[in-house]
Design a protein around this motif. Structure first.
Motif, PDB file in Angstrom:
ATOM      1  N   GLY A 187      18.740 -83.295  12.883  1.00  0.00           N
ATOM      2  CA  GLY A 187      18.008 -82.415  12.355  1.00  0.00           C
ATOM      3  C   GLY A 187      17.566 -81.360  13.288  1.00  0.00           C
ATOM      4  O   GLY A 187      16.546 -80.668  12.793  1.00  0.00           O
ATOM      5  N   SER A 188      18.125 -81.097  14.008  1.00  0.00           N
ATOM      6  CA  SER A 188      17.846 -79.728  15.331  1.00  0.00           C
ATOM      7  C   SER A 188      18.506 -78.561  14.564  1.00  0.00           C
ATOM      8  O   SER A 188      18.212 -77.617  14.884  1.00  0.00           O
ATOM      9  CB  SER A 188      18.272 -79.898  16.479  1.00  0.00           C
ATOM     10  OG  SER A 188      19.816 -80.127  16.628  1.00  0.00           O
ATOM     11  N   LEU A 189      19.630 -78.784  13.597  1.00  0.00           N
ATOM     12  CA  LEU A 189      20.430 -77.438  13.306  1.00  0.00           C
ATOM     13  C   LEU A 189      20.710 -77.627  11.671  1.00  0.00           C
ATOM     14  O   LEU A 189      20.726 -78.721  11.154  1.00  0.00           O
ATOM     15  CB  LEU A 189      21.626 -77.196  13.992  1.00  0.00           C
ATOM     16  CG  LEU A 189      21.711 -77.062  15.479  1.00  0.00           C
ATOM     17  CD1 LEU A 189      22.853 -77.061  16.022  1.00  0.00           C
ATOM     18  CD2 LEU A 189      21.016 -75.700  15.972  1.00  0.00           C
ATOM     19  N   LEU A 190      20.879 -76.567  11.141  1.00  0.00           N
ATOM     20  CA  LEU A 190      21.294 -76.516   9.556  1.00  0.00           C
ATOM     21  C   LEU A 190      22.926 -75.775   9.804  1.00  0.00           C
ATOM     22  O   LEU A 190      23.082 -74.837  10.295  1.00  0.00           O
ATOM     23  CB  LEU A 190      20.471 -75.686   8.922  1.00  0.00           C
ATOM     24  CG  LEU A 190      19.018 -76.066   8.602  1.00  0.00           C
ATOM     25  CD1 LEU A 190      18.321 -75.056   7.963  1.00  0.00           C
ATOM     26  CD2 LEU A 190      18.985 -77.503   8.115  1.00  0.00           C
ATOM     27  N   ALA A 191      23.551 -76.291   8.722  1.00  0.00           N
ATOM     28  CA  ALA A 191      24.680 -75.493   8.162  1.00  0.00           C
ATOM     29  C   ALA A 191      24.764 -75.145   6.931  1.00  0.00           C
ATOM     30  O   ALA A 191      24.337 -75.909   6.135  1.00  0.00           O
ATOM     31  CB  ALA A 191      26.169 -76.508   8.378  1.00  0.00           C
ATOM     32  N   THR A 192      24.975 -73.762   6.621  1.00  0.00           N
ATOM     33  CA  THR A 192      24.815 -73.444   5.402  1.00  0.00           C
ATOM     34  C   THR A 192      26.110 -72.679   4.855  1.00  0.00           C
ATOM     35  O   THR A 192      26.810 -72.079   5.698  1.00  0.00           O
ATOM     36  CB  THR A 192      23.601 -72.438   5.018  1.00  0.00           C
ATOM     37  OG1 THR A 192      24.028 -71.212   5.949  1.00  0.00           O
ATOM     38  CG2 THR A 192      22.586 -73.067   5.655  1.00  0.00           C
ATOM     39  N   THR A 193      26.296 -72.575   3.583  1.00  0.00           N
ATOM     40  CA  THR A 193      27.529 -71.776   3.051  1.00  0.00           C
ATOM     41  C   THR A 193      26.966 -70.896   1.978  1.00  0.00           C
ATOM     42  O   THR A 193      25.916 -71.226   1.292  1.00  0.00           O
ATOM     43  CB  THR A 193      28.601 -72.575   2.395  1.00  0.00           C
ATOM     44  OG1 THR A 193      28.120 -73.322   1.158  1.00  0.00           O
ATOM     45  CG2 THR A 193      29.341 -73.578   3.468  1.00  0.00           C
ATOM     46  N   CYS A 194      27.442 -69.623   1.878  1.00  0.00           N
ATOM     47  CA  CYS A 194      26.738 -68.606   1.065  1.00  0.00           C
ATOM     48  C   CYS A 194      27.714 -67.952   0.213  1.00  0.00           C
ATOM     49  O   CYS A 194      29.146 -67.956   0.726  1.00  0.00           O
ATOM     50  CB  CYS A 194      26.099 -67.601   2.017  1.00  0.00           C
ATOM     51  SG  CYS A 194      25.108 -66.367   0.946  1.00  0.00           S
ATOM     52  N   LYS A 195      27.384 -67.270  -0.905  1.00  0.00           N
ATOM     53  CA  LYS A 195      28.177 -66.568  -1.674  1.00  0.00           C
ATOM     54  C   LYS A 195      28.964 -65.499  -0.837  1.00  0.00           C
ATOM     55  O   LYS A 195      30.014 -64.814  -1.522  1.00  0.00           O
ATOM     56  CB  LYS A 195      27.710 -66.041  -2.852  1.00  0.00           C
ATOM     57  CG  LYS A 195      28.225 -65.423  -4.160  1.00  0.00           C
ATOM     58  CD  LYS A 195      27.648 -65.107  -5.243  1.00  0.00           C
ATOM     59  CE  LYS A 195      28.483 -64.542  -6.191  1.00  0.00           C
ATOM     60  NZ  LYS A 195      27.828 -64.160  -7.432  1.00  0.00           N
ATOM     61  N   ASP A 196      28.527 -65.057   0.168  1.00  0.00           N
ATOM     62  CA  ASP A 196      29.041 -64.033   1.050  1.00  0.00           C
ATOM     63  C   ASP A 196      30.191 -64.605   1.882  1.00  0.00           C
ATOM     64  O   ASP A 196      30.898 -63.960   2.568  1.00  0.00           O
ATOM     65  CB  ASP A 196      28.139 -63.216   1.915  1.00  0.00           C
ATOM     66  CG  ASP A 196      27.677 -64.238   2.909  1.00  0.00           C
ATOM     67  OD1 ASP A 196      27.942 -65.402   3.099  1.00  0.00           O
ATOM     68  OD2 ASP A 196      26.924 -63.512   3.860  1.00  0.00           O
ATOM     69  N   LYS A 197      30.755 -66.031   1.371  1.00  0.00           N
ATOM     70  CA  LYS A 197      31.837 -66.389   2.284  1.00  0.00           C
ATOM     71  C   LYS A 197      31.696 -66.816   3.447  1.00  0.00           C
ATOM     72  O   LYS A 197      32.607 -66.671   4.280  1.00  0.00           O
ATOM     73  CB  LYS A 197      33.125 -65.717   1.894  1.00  0.00           C
ATOM     74  CG  LYS A 197      33.469 -65.450   0.479  1.00  0.00           C
ATOM     75  CD  LYS A 197      34.732 -64.978   0.145  1.00  0.00           C
ATOM     76  CE  LYS A 197      35.022 -64.681  -1.427  1.00  0.00           C
ATOM     77  NZ  LYS A 197      36.250 -64.013  -1.575  1.00  0.00           N
ATOM     78  N   THR A 198      30.322 -66.708   3.988  1.00  0.00           N
ATOM     79  CA  THR A 198      30.064 -67.024   5.518  1.00  0.00           C
ATOM     80  C   THR A 198      29.436 -68.303   5.569  1.00  0.00           C
ATOM     81  O   THR A 198      28.610 -68.678   4.912  1.00  0.00           O
ATOM     82  CB  THR A 198      29.314 -65.837   5.972  1.00  0.00           C
ATOM     83  OG1 THR A 198      29.782 -64.615   5.877  1.00  0.00           O
ATOM     84  CG2 THR A 198      28.972 -66.112   7.395  1.00  0.00           C
ATOM     85  N   LEU A 199      29.925 -69.064   6.786  1.00  0.00           N
ATOM     86  CA  LEU A 199      29.274 -70.298   7.135  1.00  0.00           C
ATOM     87  C   LEU A 199      28.478 -70.091   8.220  1.00  0.00           C
ATOM     88  O   LEU A 199      28.775 -69.578   9.431  1.00  0.00           O
ATOM     89  CB  LEU A 199      30.445 -71.482   7.529  1.00  0.00           C
ATOM     90  CG  LEU A 199      30.137 -72.717   8.127  1.00  0.00           C
ATOM     91  CD1 LEU A 199      29.337 -73.429   7.174  1.00  0.00           C
ATOM     92  CD2 LEU A 199      31.263 -73.261   8.635  1.00  0.00           C
ATOM     93  N   ARG A 200      27.249 -70.410   8.304  1.00  0.00           N
ATOM     94  CA  ARG A 200      26.252 -70.140   9.343  1.00  0.00           C
ATOM     95  C   ARG A 200      25.665 -71.535   9.794  1.00  0.00           C
ATOM     96  O   ARG A 200      25.154 -72.421   9.137  1.00  0.00           O
ATOM     97  CB  ARG A 200      25.008 -69.344   8.619  1.00  0.00           C
ATOM     98  CG  ARG A 200      25.378 -67.979   8.108  1.00  0.00           C
ATOM     99  CD  ARG A 200      24.399 -67.204   7.590  1.00  0.00           C
ATOM    100  NE  ARG A 200      24.457 -65.977   7.220  1.00  0.00           N
ATOM    101  CZ  ARG A 200      25.195 -65.505   6.139  1.00  0.00           C
ATOM    102  NH1 ARG A 200      25.576 -66.365   5.236  1.00  0.00           N
ATOM    103  NH2 ARG A 200      25.508 -64.148   6.137  1.00  0.00           N
ATOM    104  N   ILE A 201      25.409 -71.452  11.332  1.00  0.00           N
ATOM    105  CA  ILE A 201      24.836 -72.588  11.843  1.00  0.00           C
ATOM    106  C   ILE A 201      23.498 -72.174  12.390  1.00  0.00           C
ATOM    107  O   ILE A 201      23.564 -70.993  12.924  1.00  0.00           O
ATOM    108  CB  ILE A 201      25.532 -72.950  12.860  1.00  0.00           C
ATOM    109  CG1 ILE A 201      26.921 -73.443  12.634  1.00  0.00           C
ATOM    110  CG2 ILE A 201      24.873 -74.253  13.733  1.00  0.00           C
ATOM    111  CD1 ILE A 201      26.969 -74.605  11.649  1.00  0.00           C
TER     112      ILE A 201
END
Length: 432
Positions: A187-201
């Motif tokens: 639970g120290s980091l998040l991974a997200t996906t977005c409509k802008d086609k970018t995966l973020r940590i």
């Protein structure tokens, strides 16, 4: 003459099997809302499914053992004024579930071990902070009462459910709609996906994107699915990832390794009917005596069907290599410890003797003193107007009126509970 080398893996022969007809849950009006969540959540005690509901949003909660045809009058969990879009069981309390809705709110519910006689309409707490629909929920894996929500306002909010407070608000990370969010194991980091086609940590406590340019993928796998959403479920104990296409009729699964080519196709479980959604049982809810390493709950239009993944073994003994110690129901941190920067790995348990869910545990909400909270942001009033004795007197009178109304409500609820308990005792005595 060359010989083909077959990769050695204990999971090469994992096979999926649908449960028998009498082990399914029949006559459930699964929600027809067009949303990308799984519509189903399961834990070792309960199965929860988002259902069709007139005039608001609802989901049904069934004890896991209550298979077969579901009574059309079975109580629902209702309270949202618009469709429910996502649900998630608390990993540290099998009787607590959160729901997110098109009405912009999140509600957290206490589910009793017995089947209630009426709809559950009063949440433990309602969390309000999003300006648009809330479509994603995800509990923190190791910190008690920490819940993440993401909405169509492109904002991620992290809450302390035990107090109802916003711990963190990440409102400038995503330029478009957030499609999915998940925590890492501690639970120290998040991974997200977005409509802008970018995966973020993202490091949520620093409010920073720590990685989002992954250049080339380590592996590329063509998926024969329609343009529906993929629901991924990863089991870190076996390093297997299961991919379920929403609207598809198959579950494809792959083993992840540290050496190239990193991703190894294992097999595909196929059935005739497409899935409307999918629930994934935590490891502690599996039957270790049958070498069960995963269990899915596949939603059809009118039913929910368990699908079991098994490793074929001849021995009846506990298979240590299939069941390393796995995350249990005890949190490793308190919410304020996590917020202050502490991290801790999940508290692990052994499955050697099977897992017995603990008895009903209440989630207690302690709201901070409202007198210590600043007025909500909005048109700024002058300092003299805020601090005037007359203004404070009005605030105090209003609070006293609210306290009086709440006391009356609590007394009425106490009387209702007593009456229901008496009815329950009479029914139990009558069946003895």
């Amino acid at each position: 003459m060359s010989r083909r080398v077959v990769r050695q893996s204990k999971f090469r022969h994992v096979f999926g099997q649908a449960a028998k007809a009498d082990q399914a849950y029949e006559d459930i009006r699964v929600s027809k809302v067009t949303w990308d969540s799984s519509f189903c959540a399961v834990n070792p005690k309960f199965l929860a499914i988002i259902v069709e509901a007139g005039g608001g949003g609802a989901f049904i909660v069934l004890p896991l053992a209550k298979t077969g045809r579901v009574d059309k009058n079975h109580p629902l969990v209702t309270g949202h004024t618009a469709p429910v879009l996502d649900i998630d069981w608390c990993p540290h309390n099998d009787n607590v579930i959160a729901s997110a809705s098109d009405d912009t709110t999140i509600m957290v519910w206490q589910i009793p071990d017995y089947t209630p006689m009426r709809n559950i309409t009063e949440p433990i707490i309602t969390l309000e902070g999003h300006s648009k629909r809330v479509g994603i929920l995800c509990w923190h894996p190791t910190a008690r009462n920490v819940l993440l929500s993401a909405g169509s306002d492109n904002v991620i909010i992290i809450w302390n459910v035990g107090t109802g407070e916003v711990l963190l608000s990440l409102d400038d990370m995503h330029p478009d709609i957030i499609h999915s969010v998940c925590w890492n194991s501690n639970g120290s980091l998040l991974a997200t996906t977005c409509k802008d086609k970018t995966l973020r940590i993202i490091d949520p406590r620093k409010g920073q994107v720590v990685a989002n340019n992954f250049e080339e993928p380590v592996a590329l796998q063509e998926m024969d699915t329609s343009n529906g959403v993929l629901l991924p479920f990863y089991d870190p104990d076996s390093s297997i990832i299961y991919l379920c296409g929403k609207g598809d009729s198959s579950i494809r699964y792959f083993e992840i390794t540290d050496e190239p080519p990193f991703v190894h196709y294992l097999n595909t479980f196929s059935s005739k009917e497409p899935q409307r959604g999918m629930g994934f049982m935590p490891k502690r809810g599996l039957d270790v005596s049958k070498c069960e390493i995963a269990r899915f709950y596949k939603l059809h239009e009118r039913k929910c069907e368990p699908i079991v993944m098994t490793v074929p073994r001849k021995s009846d003994l506990f298979q240590d290599d299939l069941y390393p110690d796995t995350p249990g129901p005890e949190p490793a941190l308190e919410a304020d410890e996590w917020l202050s920067g502490q991290d801790a790995e999940p508290v692990l348990i052994s499955l050697r003797d099977g897992y017995v869910p603990p008895k009903h545990r209440e989630l207690r909400v302690t709201k901070p003193n409202i007198l210590d909270v600043r007025p909500p942001s909005g048109p700024r009033r002058s300092q003299s107007a805020q601090d005037s004795p007359l203004s404070q007197q009005h605030t105090l009178e209003r609070l006293l009126e609210e306290i009086k109304a709440l006391r009356e409500q609590v007394q009425a609820q106490d009387q209702r509970i007593t009456a229901l308990e008496n009815m329950l005792c009479e029914l139990v005595d009558g069946t003895d």
